[in-house]
Design a protein around this motif. Structure first.
Motif, short mmCIF file in Angstrom:
data_model
loop_
_atom_site.label_atom_id
_atom_site.label_comp_id
_atom_site.label_asym_id
_atom_site.label_seq_id
_atom_site.Cartn_x
_atom_site.Cartn_y
_atom_site.Cartn_z
N HIS A 274 0.85 -1.19 0.00
CA HIS A 274 0.00 0.00 0.00
C HIS A 274 0.89 1.25 0.00
O HIS A 274 1.90 1.30 0.70
CB HIS A 274 -0.93 -0.02 1.21
N LYS A 275 0.49 2.22 -0.78
CA LYS A 275 1.33 3.41 -0.98
C LYS A 275 1.51 4.23 0.28
O LYS A 275 2.63 4.65 0.62
CB LYS A 275 0.71 4.28 -2.07
N ASP A 276 0.42 4.46 1.01
CA ASP A 276 0.49 5.38 2.16
C ASP A 276 0.52 4.66 3.50
O ASP A 276 1.31 5.01 4.38
CB ASP A 276 -0.69 6.35 2.12
N SER A 277 -0.37 3.70 3.68
CA SER A 277 -0.44 3.08 5.00
C SER A 277 -0.97 1.65 4.91
O SER A 277 -1.69 1.30 3.97
CB SER A 277 -1.35 3.89 5.93
N LEU A 278 -0.60 0.84 5.91
CA LEU A 278 -1.12 -0.51 6.09
C LEU A 278 -1.69 -0.57 7.50
O LEU A 278 -1.04 -0.14 8.45
CB LEU A 278 -0.01 -1.54 5.88
N THR A 279 -2.91 -1.08 7.63
CA THR A 279 -3.55 -1.09 8.95
C THR A 279 -3.75 -2.47 9.54
O THR A 279 -3.96 -2.60 10.74
CB THR A 279 -4.92 -0.38 8.88
N THR A 292 -3.74 -8.19 3.30
CA THR A 292 -3.35 -6.93 3.92
C THR A 292 -4.37 -5.88 3.54
O THR A 292 -5.02 -5.98 2.49
CB THR A 292 -1.95 -6.46 3.47
N CYS A 293 -4.52 -4.84 4.38
CA CYS A 293 -5.44 -3.76 4.01
C CYS A 293 -4.79 -2.41 4.29
O CYS A 293 -3.98 -2.25 5.20
CB CYS A 293 -6.78 -3.89 4.72
N GLY A 294 -5.19 -1.43 3.51
CA GLY A 294 -4.70 -0.06 3.60
C GLY A 294 -5.03 0.67 2.32
O GLY A 294 -5.34 0.04 1.29
N ILE A 298 -8.04 -4.05 -0.14
CA ILE A 298 -7.50 -5.28 0.44
C ILE A 298 -6.73 -5.99 -0.66
O ILE A 298 -7.21 -6.12 -1.79
CB ILE A 298 -8.64 -6.20 0.95
N LYS A 299 -5.54 -6.48 -0.32
CA LYS A 299 -4.75 -7.25 -1.27
C LYS A 299 -4.50 -8.64 -0.68
O LYS A 299 -4.13 -8.75 0.49
CB LYS A 299 -3.43 -6.55 -1.60
N ILE A 300 -4.72 -9.66 -1.49
CA ILE A 300 -4.60 -11.04 -1.04
C ILE A 300 -3.48 -11.73 -1.80
O ILE A 300 -3.43 -11.68 -3.04
CB ILE A 300 -5.93 -11.79 -1.20
N GLU A 305 3.54 -18.34 -3.02
CA GLU A 305 4.24 -17.45 -3.96
C GLU A 305 3.79 -16.02 -3.69
O GLU A 305 2.89 -15.49 -4.34
CB GLU A 305 3.91 -17.87 -5.40
N LEU A 306 4.44 -15.40 -2.70
CA LEU A 306 3.95 -14.12 -2.19
C LEU A 306 4.01 -13.00 -3.21
O LEU A 306 3.22 -12.05 -3.13
CB LEU A 306 4.76 -13.72 -0.94
N LYS A 307 4.91 -13.09 -4.16
CA LYS A 307 5.02 -11.99 -5.12
C LYS A 307 3.85 -11.93 -6.09
O LYS A 307 3.62 -10.90 -6.74
CB LYS A 307 6.34 -12.08 -5.89
N ASP A 308 3.09 -13.02 -6.18
CA ASP A 308 1.92 -13.04 -7.06
C ASP A 308 0.69 -12.56 -6.29
O ASP A 308 0.40 -13.05 -5.21
CB ASP A 308 1.68 -14.44 -7.60
N MET A 309 -0.03 -11.61 -6.86
CA MET A 309 -1.25 -11.09 -6.24
C MET A 309 -2.42 -11.98 -6.61
O MET A 309 -2.71 -12.19 -7.78
CB MET A 309 -1.52 -9.65 -6.71
N TYR A 310 -3.10 -12.51 -5.59
CA TYR A 310 -4.22 -13.42 -5.84
C TYR A 310 -5.50 -12.63 -6.13
O TYR A 310 -6.28 -12.99 -7.01
CB TYR A 310 -4.42 -14.33 -4.63
N ALA A 311 -5.72 -11.54 -5.39
CA ALA A 311 -6.94 -10.75 -5.58
C ALA A 311 -6.75 -9.37 -4.97
O ALA A 311 -5.95 -9.18 -4.04
CB ALA A 311 -8.15 -11.44 -4.95
#
Length: 481
Positions: A274-279, A292-294, A298-300, A305-311
Protein backbone atom coordinates in the motif's frame (compact mmCIF):
# COMPACT_ATOMS: atom_id res chain seq x y z
CA UNK A 1 -14.26 -11.82 -4.17
CA UNK A 2 -17.98 -11.29 -3.59
CA UNK A 3 -19.19 -9.05 -0.76
CA UNK A 4 -21.65 -11.11 1.29
CA UNK A 5 -22.94 -8.28 3.49
CA UNK A 6 -22.05 -4.96 5.10
CA UNK A 7 -22.97 -3.64 8.55
CA UNK A 8 -23.36 0.06 9.23
CA UNK A 9 -25.08 0.78 12.54
CA UNK A 10 -25.81 4.42 13.37
CA UNK A 11 -24.43 3.97 16.88
CA UNK A 12 -21.09 2.79 15.47
CA UNK A 13 -20.48 5.76 13.18
CA UNK A 14 -17.30 7.69 13.81
CA UNK A 15 -15.99 5.28 16.45
CA UNK A 16 -13.66 2.28 16.23
CA UNK A 17 -15.41 -1.08 16.37
CA UNK A 18 -14.21 -4.45 17.62
CA UNK A 19 -15.31 -7.76 16.14
CA UNK A 20 -14.49 -11.44 16.52
CA UNK A 21 -15.53 -14.53 14.54
CA UNK A 22 -16.90 -17.57 16.32
CA UNK A 23 -14.09 -20.11 16.52
CA UNK A 24 -14.25 -23.39 14.59
CA UNK A 25 -17.54 -22.95 12.70
CA UNK A 26 -17.57 -19.20 12.01
CA UNK A 27 -21.37 -19.16 12.13
CA UNK A 28 -21.49 -16.02 14.30
CA UNK A 29 -19.79 -12.65 14.26
CA UNK A 30 -19.72 -10.55 17.44
CA UNK A 31 -19.41 -6.79 16.87
CA UNK A 32 -19.27 -3.88 19.32
CA UNK A 33 -18.77 -0.14 19.14
CA UNK A 34 -19.28 2.73 21.58
CA UNK A 35 -22.95 1.91 22.24
CA UNK A 36 -22.57 -0.30 25.35
CA UNK A 37 -23.76 -3.39 23.45
CA UNK A 38 -22.32 -6.42 21.70
CA UNK A 39 -24.39 -7.47 18.69
CA UNK A 40 -24.26 -11.06 17.44
CA UNK A 41 -24.79 -11.56 13.70
CA UNK A 42 -24.96 -14.78 11.70
CA UNK A 43 -22.72 -15.36 8.69
CA UNK A 44 -25.36 -13.84 6.41
CA UNK A 45 -25.50 -10.51 8.28
CA UNK A 46 -28.73 -11.11 10.21
CA UNK A 47 -28.71 -10.00 13.85
CA UNK A 48 -29.36 -12.96 16.15
CA UNK A 49 -28.76 -11.57 19.62
CA UNK A 50 -27.59 -8.57 21.62
CA UNK A 51 -25.71 -8.25 24.92
CA UNK A 52 -26.34 -5.08 26.91
CA UNK A 53 -23.27 -3.92 28.83
CA UNK A 54 -22.67 -1.51 31.72
CA UNK A 55 -20.22 0.48 29.59
CA UNK A 56 -18.16 0.16 26.44
CA UNK A 57 -16.73 -3.28 25.68
CA UNK A 58 -13.11 -3.65 26.81
CA UNK A 59 -12.41 -7.13 25.41
CA UNK A 60 -14.23 -10.20 24.10
CA UNK A 61 -13.24 -13.68 23.01
CA UNK A 62 -14.83 -17.02 21.99
CA UNK A 63 -13.87 -20.25 23.75
CA UNK A 64 -12.01 -22.90 21.73
CA UNK A 65 -15.21 -24.63 20.53
CA UNK A 66 -17.09 -21.44 19.74
CA UNK A 67 -19.80 -22.23 22.29
CA UNK A 68 -19.30 -19.32 24.71
CA UNK A 69 -18.51 -15.66 24.02
CA UNK A 70 -16.95 -13.91 27.03
CA UNK A 71 -17.10 -10.11 27.33
CA UNK A 72 -15.77 -7.61 29.85
CA UNK A 73 -16.89 -3.98 29.94
CA UNK A 74 -16.17 -0.68 31.58
CA UNK A 75 -17.76 0.07 34.98
CA UNK A 76 -18.36 -3.60 35.76
CA UNK A 77 -16.68 -6.38 37.70
CA UNK A 78 -18.85 -8.98 35.95
CA UNK A 79 -17.90 -11.19 33.02
CA UNK A 80 -20.70 -11.54 30.47
CA UNK A 81 -21.06 -15.05 28.99
CA UNK A 82 -23.23 -15.58 25.89
CA UNK A 83 -24.09 -19.20 25.02
CA UNK A 84 -24.33 -19.78 21.26
CA UNK A 85 -26.35 -22.97 21.75
CA UNK A 86 -29.08 -21.49 23.96
CA UNK A 87 -28.87 -17.82 22.87
CA UNK A 88 -28.79 -16.80 26.54
CA UNK A 89 -26.50 -14.41 28.43
CA UNK A 90 -25.30 -14.96 31.99
CA UNK A 91 -23.08 -12.87 34.25
CA UNK A 92 -20.15 -14.17 36.27
CA UNK A 93 -18.93 -12.11 39.24
CA UNK A 94 -15.16 -11.89 38.90
CA UNK A 95 -14.70 -11.01 42.57
CA UNK A 96 -12.14 -8.41 41.55
CA UNK A 97 -13.17 -4.82 42.12
CA UNK A 98 -10.68 -3.00 39.85
CA UNK A 99 -11.43 -2.37 36.19
CA UNK A 100 -10.78 -5.29 33.83
CA UNK A 101 -8.46 -4.69 30.86
CA UNK A 102 -7.80 -8.06 29.22
CA UNK A 103 -9.63 -11.35 28.51
CA UNK A 104 -8.66 -14.55 26.70
CA UNK A 105 -9.85 -18.19 26.57
CA UNK A 106 -7.29 -21.01 26.58
CA UNK A 107 -6.52 -23.07 23.47
CA UNK A 108 -6.95 -26.32 25.44
CA UNK A 109 -9.55 -26.90 28.13
CA UNK A 110 -12.00 -24.34 29.50
CA UNK A 111 -9.79 -21.75 31.21
CA UNK A 112 -10.55 -18.04 30.93
CA UNK A 113 -7.88 -15.47 31.89
CA UNK A 114 -8.97 -11.97 32.89
CA UNK A 115 -6.48 -9.17 33.64
CA UNK A 116 -7.07 -5.80 35.30
CA UNK A 117 -5.77 -2.24 35.15
CA UNK A 118 -3.91 -2.78 38.44
CA UNK A 119 -2.11 -5.90 37.23
CA UNK A 120 -4.29 -8.47 38.97
CA UNK A 121 -5.32 -11.72 37.31
CA UNK A 122 -8.31 -14.07 37.47
CA UNK A 123 -8.27 -17.59 36.03
CA UNK A 124 -11.74 -19.09 35.72
CA UNK A 125 -12.31 -22.76 34.94
CA UNK A 126 -15.73 -22.96 33.31
CA UNK A 127 -15.87 -26.74 33.58
CA UNK A 128 -15.47 -26.75 37.39
CA UNK A 129 -16.66 -23.14 38.05
CA UNK A 130 -13.46 -22.59 40.03
CA UNK A 131 -12.07 -19.04 40.18
CA UNK A 132 -8.41 -18.42 41.02
CA UNK A 133 -7.61 -14.77 41.84
CA UNK A 134 -3.93 -13.82 41.56
CA UNK A 135 -3.11 -10.43 43.06
CA UNK A 136 -0.07 -8.53 41.86
CA UNK A 137 0.73 -10.64 38.81
CA UNK A 138 1.86 -7.33 37.29
CA UNK A 139 2.35 -3.96 38.96
CA UNK A 140 0.46 -2.03 36.26
CA UNK A 141 -2.29 -2.63 33.68
CA UNK A 142 -2.26 -6.01 31.90
CA UNK A 143 -2.50 -5.18 28.20
CA UNK A 144 -1.84 -8.37 26.23
CA UNK A 145 -1.39 -12.10 26.56
CA UNK A 146 -1.67 -15.56 25.02
CA UNK A 147 -2.13 -19.22 25.96
CA UNK A 148 -0.17 -22.11 24.51
CA UNK A 149 -1.27 -25.68 23.88
CA UNK A 150 0.13 -26.79 27.26
CA UNK A 151 -2.08 -24.28 29.12
CA UNK A 152 0.74 -21.89 29.90
CA UNK A 153 -0.38 -18.26 30.07
CA UNK A 154 1.94 -15.43 29.00
CA UNK A 155 0.98 -11.87 29.94
CA UNK A 156 2.41 -8.43 29.19
CA UNK A 157 1.71 -5.16 30.93
CA UNK A 158 2.47 -1.47 31.22
CA UNK A 159 5.13 -2.41 33.81
CA UNK A 160 7.26 -3.57 30.84
CA UNK A 161 7.31 -7.18 32.00
CA UNK A 162 6.45 -10.57 30.53
CA UNK A 163 5.16 -13.20 32.96
CA UNK A 164 4.52 -16.86 32.19
CA UNK A 165 2.13 -18.74 34.48
CA UNK A 166 0.57 -22.18 34.66
CA UNK A 167 -3.20 -22.74 34.73
CA UNK A 168 -3.14 -22.38 38.53
CA UNK A 169 -1.71 -18.86 38.23
CA UNK A 170 1.78 -19.71 39.50
CA UNK A 171 4.56 -17.68 37.84
CA UNK A 172 7.17 -19.95 36.24
CA UNK A 173 9.06 -17.40 34.08
CA UNK A 174 9.34 -13.64 33.76
CA UNK A 175 11.42 -11.26 31.69
CA UNK A 176 11.81 -7.46 31.61
CA UNK A 177 11.33 -5.47 28.42
CA UNK A 178 12.77 -2.11 27.38
CA UNK A 179 9.35 -0.74 26.39
CA UNK A 180 5.66 -1.58 26.63
CA UNK A 181 4.59 -4.87 24.99
CA UNK A 182 1.73 -5.55 22.59
CA UNK A 183 0.31 -8.31 20.40
CA UNK A 184 1.72 -11.32 22.26
CA UNK A 185 1.63 -14.78 20.64
CA UNK A 186 2.89 -18.30 21.38
CA UNK A 187 4.34 -20.35 18.54
CA UNK A 188 6.90 -22.98 17.53
CA UNK A 189 10.37 -21.68 16.68
CA UNK A 190 12.34 -23.50 13.99
CA UNK A 191 15.25 -25.63 15.15
CA UNK A 192 18.06 -27.37 13.28
CA UNK A 193 16.56 -30.83 13.81
CA UNK A 194 13.00 -29.51 13.21
CA UNK A 195 11.64 -32.03 15.72
CA UNK A 196 10.19 -29.58 18.24
CA UNK A 197 6.41 -29.20 18.12
CA UNK A 198 5.90 -27.51 21.48
CA UNK A 199 4.72 -23.90 21.57
CA UNK A 200 7.65 -22.66 23.63
CA UNK A 201 8.43 -19.33 21.93
CA UNK A 202 6.69 -16.10 22.91
CA UNK A 203 6.71 -13.30 20.36
CA UNK A 204 5.73 -9.78 21.35
CA UNK A 205 5.90 -6.32 19.78
CA UNK A 206 8.00 -3.98 21.94
CA UNK A 207 7.46 -0.24 21.68
CA UNK A 208 5.88 -0.69 18.22
CA UNK A 209 9.41 -0.90 16.76
CA UNK A 210 10.86 -4.36 17.42
CA UNK A 211 9.74 -7.97 17.68
CA UNK A 212 10.98 -9.74 20.81
CA UNK A 213 11.29 -13.56 20.78
CA UNK A 214 11.48 -15.23 24.18
CA UNK A 215 12.15 -18.99 24.26
CA UNK A 216 10.97 -20.64 27.46
CA UNK A 217 13.57 -23.39 27.00
CA UNK A 218 16.40 -20.90 26.55
CA UNK A 219 15.38 -17.76 28.47
CA UNK A 220 18.89 -16.29 28.57
CA UNK A 221 19.16 -16.12 24.78
CA UNK A 222 16.16 -14.07 23.78
CA UNK A 223 16.13 -12.33 20.40
CA UNK A 224 15.15 -8.71 19.74
CA UNK A 225 14.47 -8.15 16.04
CA UNK A 226 14.67 -4.56 14.83
CA UNK A 227 13.54 -3.33 11.43
CA UNK A 228 14.35 -0.40 9.16
CA UNK A 229 13.03 2.91 10.45
CA UNK A 230 11.64 3.67 7.00
CA UNK A 231 9.07 0.89 7.46
CA UNK A 232 7.30 2.81 10.23
CA UNK A 233 5.70 1.23 13.29
CA UNK A 234 4.81 -2.46 13.54
CA UNK A 235 1.04 -2.65 13.06
CA UNK A 236 0.54 -6.41 13.36
CA UNK A 237 2.17 -9.75 12.61
CA UNK A 238 1.25 -13.40 12.14
CA UNK A 239 3.12 -16.71 12.34
CA UNK A 240 2.57 -19.21 9.53
CA UNK A 241 4.07 -22.25 7.88
CA UNK A 242 7.39 -23.66 9.07
CA UNK A 243 8.33 -20.95 11.54
CA UNK A 244 7.79 -17.87 9.35
CA UNK A 245 6.44 -14.53 10.55
CA UNK A 246 4.71 -11.95 8.37
CA UNK A 247 5.06 -8.45 9.81
CA UNK A 248 2.99 -5.47 8.65
CA UNK A 249 4.21 -1.87 9.02
CA UNK A 250 2.36 1.43 9.16
CA UNK A 251 3.91 2.83 5.98
CA UNK A 252 2.39 0.19 3.72
CA UNK A 253 5.14 -2.44 3.78
CA UNK A 254 5.07 -6.05 4.92
CA UNK A 255 8.04 -8.38 5.33
CA UNK A 256 8.45 -12.09 5.96
CA UNK A 257 11.17 -13.32 8.28
CA UNK A 258 12.32 -16.79 9.30
CA UNK A 259 12.84 -17.89 12.90
CA UNK A 260 15.31 -20.63 12.00
CA UNK A 261 18.39 -20.01 14.11
CA UNK A 262 20.61 -19.73 11.02
CA UNK A 263 18.23 -17.36 9.25
CA UNK A 264 16.76 -15.41 12.15
CA UNK A 265 16.25 -11.75 11.41
CA UNK A 266 16.72 -12.18 7.67
CA UNK A 267 13.99 -10.79 5.44
CA UNK A 268 12.83 -13.65 3.23
CA UNK A 269 10.36 -11.40 1.39
CA UNK A 270 9.45 -7.72 1.35
CA UNK A 271 6.74 -5.80 -0.50
CA UNK A 272 5.07 -2.41 -0.43
CA UNK A 273 1.43 -3.45 -0.65
CA UNK A 274 0.00 0.00 0.00
CA UNK A 275 1.33 3.41 -0.98
CA UNK A 276 0.49 5.38 2.16
CA UNK A 277 -0.44 3.08 5.00
CA UNK A 278 -1.12 -0.51 6.09
CA UNK A 279 -3.55 -1.09 8.95
CA UNK A 280 -3.88 -4.88 9.26
CA UNK A 281 -2.80 -8.27 8.00
CA UNK A 282 -4.57 -11.63 8.32
CA UNK A 283 -3.29 -15.10 7.46
CA UNK A 284 -5.49 -18.10 6.67
CA UNK A 285 -3.56 -21.33 7.08
CA UNK A 286 -6.58 -23.19 5.65
CA UNK A 287 -6.51 -21.22 2.39
CA UNK A 288 -2.73 -20.72 2.46
CA UNK A 289 -3.43 -17.05 1.80
CA UNK A 290 -2.49 -13.73 3.43
CA UNK A 291 -4.48 -10.49 3.24
CA UNK A 292 -3.35 -6.93 3.92
CA UNK A 293 -5.44 -3.76 4.01
CA UNK A 294 -4.70 -0.06 3.60
CA UNK A 295 -5.27 2.80 1.15
CA UNK A 296 -8.93 1.78 0.71
CA UNK A 297 -8.18 -1.70 -0.63
CA UNK A 298 -7.50 -5.28 0.44
CA UNK A 299 -4.75 -7.25 -1.27
CA UNK A 300 -4.60 -11.04 -1.04
CA UNK A 301 -1.42 -13.07 -1.61
CA UNK A 302 -0.79 -16.78 -1.98
CA UNK A 303 1.62 -17.82 0.77
CA UNK A 304 3.27 -20.30 -1.60
CA UNK A 305 4.24 -17.45 -3.96
CA UNK A 306 3.95 -14.12 -2.19
CA UNK A 307 5.02 -11.99 -5.12
CA UNK A 308 1.92 -13.04 -7.06
CA UNK A 309 -1.25 -11.09 -6.24
CA UNK A 310 -4.22 -13.42 -5.84
CA UNK A 311 -6.94 -10.75 -5.58
CA UNK A 312 -7.54 -7.05 -4.94
CA UNK A 313 -10.72 -5.72 -3.34
CA UNK A 314 -11.30 -1.98 -3.68
CA UNK A 315 -13.42 0.00 -1.20
CA UNK A 316 -13.48 3.48 -2.70
CA UNK A 317 -16.40 4.59 -0.50
CA UNK A 318 -14.34 4.11 2.69
CA UNK A 319 -12.64 7.50 2.51
CA UNK A 320 -11.74 7.53 6.22
CA UNK A 321 -9.61 4.42 5.84
CA UNK A 322 -9.65 0.76 6.80
CA UNK A 323 -8.98 -0.87 10.15
CA UNK A 324 -8.82 -4.62 10.92
CA UNK A 325 -8.98 -7.87 8.93
CA UNK A 326 -9.99 -11.30 10.22
CA UNK A 327 -10.74 -14.65 8.54
CA UNK A 328 -13.04 -17.40 9.78
CA UNK A 329 -11.16 -20.54 10.79
CA UNK A 330 -12.28 -22.33 7.61
CA UNK A 331 -11.13 -19.43 5.41
CA UNK A 332 -14.55 -19.03 3.83
CA UNK A 333 -15.27 -15.47 5.01
CA UNK A 334 -13.03 -12.43 5.46
CA UNK A 335 -14.25 -9.53 7.61
CA UNK A 336 -12.96 -5.96 7.50
CA UNK A 337 -13.73 -3.11 9.90
CA UNK A 338 -13.24 0.52 8.88
CA UNK A 339 -12.33 3.80 10.50
CA UNK A 340 -15.83 5.24 10.04
CA UNK A 341 -17.39 2.34 12.00
CA UNK A 342 -18.64 0.03 9.24
CA UNK A 343 -17.90 -3.66 8.70
CA UNK A 344 -17.76 -5.63 5.44
CA UNK A 345 -17.69 -9.40 4.95
CA UNK A 346 -16.35 -11.02 1.77
CA UNK A 347 -16.65 -14.55 0.43
CA UNK A 348 -13.15 -15.96 -0.12
CA UNK A 349 -13.92 -19.67 -0.51
CA UNK A 350 -17.02 -21.46 -1.78
CA UNK A 351 -17.74 -25.20 -1.85
CA UNK A 352 -17.91 -26.65 -5.36
CA UNK A 353 -21.54 -27.73 -5.59
CA UNK A 354 -23.48 -28.29 -8.77
CA UNK A 355 -25.59 -30.59 -10.93
CA UNK A 356 -26.59 -31.02 -14.57
CA UNK A 357 -29.66 -32.16 -16.44
CA UNK A 358 -29.33 -32.50 -20.19
CA UNK A 359 -27.72 -29.18 -21.22
CA UNK A 360 -28.85 -27.28 -18.13
CA UNK A 361 -26.43 -26.76 -15.23
CA UNK A 362 -26.93 -25.43 -11.70
CA UNK A 363 -24.08 -24.38 -9.44
CA UNK A 364 -23.51 -22.54 -6.17
CA UNK A 365 -22.38 -18.93 -6.71
CA UNK A 366 -22.71 -17.55 -3.17
CA UNK A 367 -23.64 -18.79 0.29
CA UNK A 368 -27.38 -18.44 -0.42
CA UNK A 369 -27.37 -18.27 -4.22
CA UNK A 370 -27.57 -20.83 -7.02
CA UNK A 371 -27.16 -19.95 -10.69
CA UNK A 372 -28.91 -21.96 -13.41
CA UNK A 373 -27.59 -21.75 -16.94
CA UNK A 374 -28.09 -23.44 -20.31
CA UNK A 375 -25.35 -22.14 -22.60
CA UNK A 376 -26.07 -24.72 -25.30
CA UNK A 377 -29.65 -23.49 -25.75
CA UNK A 378 -28.55 -19.86 -25.37
CA UNK A 379 -30.73 -19.21 -22.32
CA UNK A 380 -29.81 -16.35 -20.00
CA UNK A 381 -28.51 -17.46 -16.59
CA UNK A 382 -31.02 -17.36 -13.73
CA UNK A 383 -29.93 -16.49 -10.20
CA UNK A 384 -31.97 -18.15 -7.46
CA UNK A 385 -31.90 -16.97 -3.84
CA UNK A 386 -32.24 -20.10 -1.73
CA UNK A 387 -33.38 -20.55 1.86
CA UNK A 388 -30.39 -22.42 3.23
CA UNK A 389 -26.62 -22.66 2.83
CA UNK A 390 -26.71 -25.99 0.96
CA UNK A 391 -24.46 -29.00 0.96
CA UNK A 392 -26.18 -30.51 -2.06
CA UNK A 393 -27.74 -29.11 -5.26
CA UNK A 394 -29.90 -30.87 -7.85
CA UNK A 395 -31.49 -29.63 -11.07
CA UNK A 396 -34.08 -31.19 -13.38
CA UNK A 397 -36.01 -30.16 -16.45
CA UNK A 398 -38.44 -28.04 -14.45
CA UNK A 399 -37.16 -27.99 -10.86
CA UNK A 400 -34.27 -27.07 -8.58
CA UNK A 401 -33.53 -28.66 -5.20
CA UNK A 402 -31.08 -27.59 -2.50
CA UNK A 403 -30.65 -28.83 1.01
CA UNK A 404 -28.59 -29.75 4.02
CA UNK A 405 -28.75 -32.42 6.70
CA UNK A 406 -32.18 -34.09 6.49
CA UNK A 407 -34.06 -31.32 4.66
CA UNK A 408 -34.48 -30.28 1.04
CA UNK A 409 -36.07 -27.20 -0.53
CA UNK A 410 -37.74 -27.52 -3.94
CA UNK A 411 -38.24 -24.74 -6.49
CA UNK A 412 -40.13 -24.76 -9.78
CA UNK A 413 -38.45 -23.16 -12.81
CA UNK A 414 -41.23 -21.42 -14.68
CA UNK A 415 -41.32 -19.07 -17.63
CA UNK A 416 -42.13 -16.16 -15.30
CA UNK A 417 -39.38 -16.88 -12.81
CA UNK A 418 -38.53 -19.22 -9.99
CA UNK A 419 -41.05 -20.10 -7.29
CA UNK A 420 -40.48 -22.12 -4.13
CA UNK A 421 -42.70 -25.19 -3.90
CA UNK A 422 -42.03 -26.48 -0.39
CA UNK A 423 -39.42 -28.02 1.83
CA UNK A 424 -39.32 -31.62 2.94
CA UNK A 425 -37.77 -33.55 5.82
CA UNK A 426 -36.33 -37.03 5.44
CA UNK A 427 -35.60 -39.76 7.97
CA UNK A 428 -31.83 -39.37 7.68
CA UNK A 429 -29.04 -37.12 6.44
CA UNK A 430 -29.40 -36.64 2.69
CA UNK A 431 -26.31 -37.43 0.63
CA UNK A 432 -27.72 -36.35 -2.74
CA UNK A 433 -30.91 -35.67 -4.69
CA UNK A 434 -31.77 -36.41 -8.32
CA UNK A 435 -34.64 -34.78 -10.19
CA UNK A 436 -36.68 -36.26 -13.02
CA UNK A 437 -39.46 -34.46 -14.87
CA UNK A 438 -41.97 -36.26 -12.62
CA UNK A 439 -39.96 -37.59 -9.66
CA UNK A 440 -37.48 -36.51 -7.00
CA UNK A 441 -35.15 -39.13 -5.53
CA UNK A 442 -33.29 -38.54 -2.26
CA UNK A 443 -30.46 -40.79 -1.13
CA UNK A 444 -30.01 -41.06 2.63
CA UNK A 445 -28.50 -43.72 4.90
CA UNK A 446 -28.70 -46.56 2.40
CA UNK A 447 -32.21 -45.72 1.23
CA UNK A 448 -33.77 -43.89 -1.69
CA UNK A 449 -37.04 -42.09 -1.24
CA UNK A 450 -39.03 -41.17 -4.35
CA UNK A 451 -41.76 -38.60 -4.53
CA UNK A 452 -44.01 -38.04 -7.49
CA UNK A 453 -44.58 -34.35 -8.28
CA UNK A 454 -47.92 -33.10 -9.63
CA UNK A 455 -48.33 -29.39 -10.41
CA UNK A 456 -46.62 -27.44 -7.59
CA UNK A 457 -46.96 -30.02 -4.85
CA UNK A 458 -45.18 -33.21 -3.99
CA UNK A 459 -47.70 -36.05 -3.74
CA UNK A 460 -48.41 -37.67 -0.42
CA UNK A 461 -47.55 -41.06 -1.90
CA UNK A 462 -43.97 -42.06 -1.10
CA UNK A 463 -41.92 -44.83 -2.61
CA UNK A 464 -38.88 -46.13 -0.75
CA UNK A 465 -35.90 -48.14 -1.86
CA UNK A 466 -33.91 -49.99 0.78
CA UNK A 467 -30.63 -51.59 -0.18
CA UNK A 468 -27.44 -52.81 1.45
CA UNK A 469 -25.42 -52.61 -1.73
CA UNK A 470 -25.93 -50.15 -4.56
CA UNK A 471 -26.16 -52.78 -7.29
CA UNK A 472 -29.16 -54.40 -5.58
CA UNK A 473 -31.48 -51.42 -6.03
CA UNK A 474 -33.91 -53.05 -8.44
CA UNK A 475 -34.10 -56.18 -6.32
CA UNK A 476 -35.35 -54.48 -3.19
CA UNK A 477 -37.81 -51.94 -4.61
CA UNK A 478 -41.05 -51.77 -2.64
CA UNK A 479 -43.98 -49.37 -2.19
CA UNK A 480 -44.70 -47.78 1.17
CA UNK A 481 -48.36 -47.59 2.23
Amino acid sequence: MKRVFSLLEKTWLGTPIQFTWQKTSGNYLAVTGADHTVKIFDRHGQKRSEINLSGNCVAMDWDKDGDILAVVAEKSSCIYLWDANTNKTSQLDSGIRDQMSFLLWSKIGSFLAVGTVKGNLLIYNRQTSRKIPVLGKHTKRITCGCWNTENLLALGGEDKMITVSNQEGDTIRQSPLRSEPGNMQFSVMKTDDRTSTAESTISVVVGKKSLFLFNLNDPDNSVDLEFKQGYGNIVCYSWYGDGYIMVGFSRGIFVVISTHIREIGQEIFQARDHKDSLTSIAVSQTLNKAATCGDNCIKIHDLAELKDMYAIINLDDEIKGLSTLSWTDDGQLLALSTQRGSLHVFLTKLPILGDACSTRIAYLTSLLEVTIANPVEGELPITVSVDVEPNFVAVGLYHLAVGMNNRAWFYVLGENGVKKLKDMEYLGTVASVCLHSDYAAALFEGKIQLHLKVSSWILKKNVKLDFSQQWMISAVFYVMP
